[in-house]
Design a protein around this motif. Sequence first.
Motif, PDB file in Angstrom:
ATOM      1  N   GLN A  73       2.491  -6.337  13.291  1.00 16.44           N
ATOM      2  CA  GLN A  73       2.875  -6.632  11.919  1.00 16.44           C
ATOM      3  C   GLN A  73       4.394  -6.639  11.785  1.00 16.44           C
ATOM      4  N   THR A  77       6.062  -7.011   5.934  1.00 16.39           N
ATOM      5  CA  THR A  77       4.659  -6.795   5.561  1.00 16.39           C
ATOM      6  C   THR A  77       4.353  -5.308   5.430  1.00 16.39           C
ATOM      7  N   TYR A  80       5.904  -4.019   2.232  1.00 20.35           N
ATOM      8  CA  TYR A  80       5.197  -4.450   1.025  1.00 20.35           C
ATOM      9  C   TYR A  80       3.937  -3.616   0.796  1.00 20.35           C
ATOM     10  N   ASN A  81       3.210  -3.341   1.860  1.00 18.56           N
ATOM     11  CA  ASN A  81       1.945  -2.601   1.729  1.00 18.56           C
ATOM     12  C   ASN A  81       2.147  -1.110   1.513  1.00 18.56           C
ATOM     13  N   HIS A  82       3.342  -0.580   1.842  1.00 20.92           N
ATOM     14  CA  HIS A  82       3.563   0.872   1.758  1.00 20.92           C
ATOM     15  C   HIS A  82       4.868   1.216   1.051  1.00 20.92           C
ATOM     16  N   PRO A 290      -0.786 -10.702   5.394  1.00 27.39           N
ATOM     17  CA  PRO A 290      -0.066 -11.159   4.193  1.00 27.39           C
ATOM     18  C   PRO A 290       1.111 -12.065   4.550  1.00 27.39           C
ATOM     19  N   ASN A 296       3.019 -12.378  -0.733  1.00 25.51           N
ATOM     20  CA  ASN A 296       2.379 -11.293   0.004  1.00 25.51           C
ATOM     21  C   ASN A 296       0.870 -11.215  -0.208  1.00 25.51           C
ATOM     22  N   THR A 298      -2.901 -12.766   1.086  1.00 23.25           N
ATOM     23  CA  THR A 298      -3.426 -13.224   2.369  1.00 23.25           C
ATOM     24  C   THR A 298      -4.132 -14.564   2.202  1.00 23.25           C
ATOM     25  N   PRO A 322      -5.222  -4.444   5.357  1.00 21.83           N
ATOM     26  CA  PRO A 322      -3.893  -4.741   5.907  1.00 21.83           C
ATOM     27  C   PRO A 322      -3.496  -3.877   7.093  1.00 21.83           C
ATOM     28  N   ASP A 323      -3.755  -2.569   7.030  1.00 22.99           N
ATOM     29  CA  ASP A 323      -3.332  -1.673   8.110  1.00 22.99           C
ATOM     30  C   ASP A 323      -4.189  -1.816   9.361  1.00 22.99           C
TER      31      ASP A 323
END
Length: 334
Positions: A73, A77, A80-82, A290, A296, A298, A322-323
Amino acid sequence: MIVNSPFVCNGCDRLDIGIGHDACRYIKFKYHAKRAQLLYEDTLKNSRTGISYSPSELADIDNLVSPLLLNGQSISTVFYNHANELPCCERTLYNLVNGCYLTARNIDLPRKVKFKTRYKHGNGRNHDIFTFDRTYADFKSFIAENPDVPICEMDTVIGTNEKGSVLLTLMLRNCHLMIALLLPNKSQASVINALNDLCDQVGIDVFKKIFGVIITDRGTEFSNPLALECDRYGEIKTKVYYCDSYCSWQKGMIEKNHEFIRYVIPKGTSFSGLTQADITLMMNHINNYPRASLNNCTPFALAEMLVDKKLLETLHYHKIMPDSVILKPSLLKK
């Protein structure tokens, strides 16, 4: 001691009336502009050296970020997710990786590479008979007259050579969903059969609704447009157009997305040991990655809203958190 501005002997009034420095009992200060500038720059540099996180804070960042970067990743990305869990900005994450403060290194970042100079082709050939009334100019005219028709980009990805197994890739422009079908070889018959099989599985009405018009290159595997446009029974299922010679940017979306395939299957790797199930697994991870260009979101999430679900069910495409997305060769290791 000089008590008035400029507080250094350089500007002392006693020098003007003939009283030398030897007769002055005050502590003497003299201003050297160049030395002062060097000291200033050194102080500024030192003030910005190192990081402002404690060992425990740095360990928390590393435990969260590095495993995701090692799975292929990107930093943007991950951030953005965290974003709510990280005590820093995206730029700081890049600095931490670049400074080797985290387990992940620059070499683990998918785009931290040097790009080679682009090869310049000649004028190309414009005499392909099969492209008559199917050129890129014709494509633009058709889209101008039919702005609502769904557009698909088509291409192939080869393994070690063109004689072995290849991937037929299809990219839906409206949602960026990419489809990959494993073919036994890079031939017209393989491509035609793959499209007809997909049409049979989803139904010609659904196929028309999703693949209204296809834009591709002038490869020999695509040089039979009439067979590509018709199903097994001669009914028109799509319309095919061709890019100009040496103008891959005219289908740049699919060209760009091929890099995700190369993250998992590096260039020069044979496809002979892979099955369609392996390719489907790879595409599920790619389509659930994403994209900044999608704010962002998918491609799979957009496809769920914009594409007939029968296609997703037929291809066995599904959601991946995502993770859990992995874009490394380890994804297909058995």
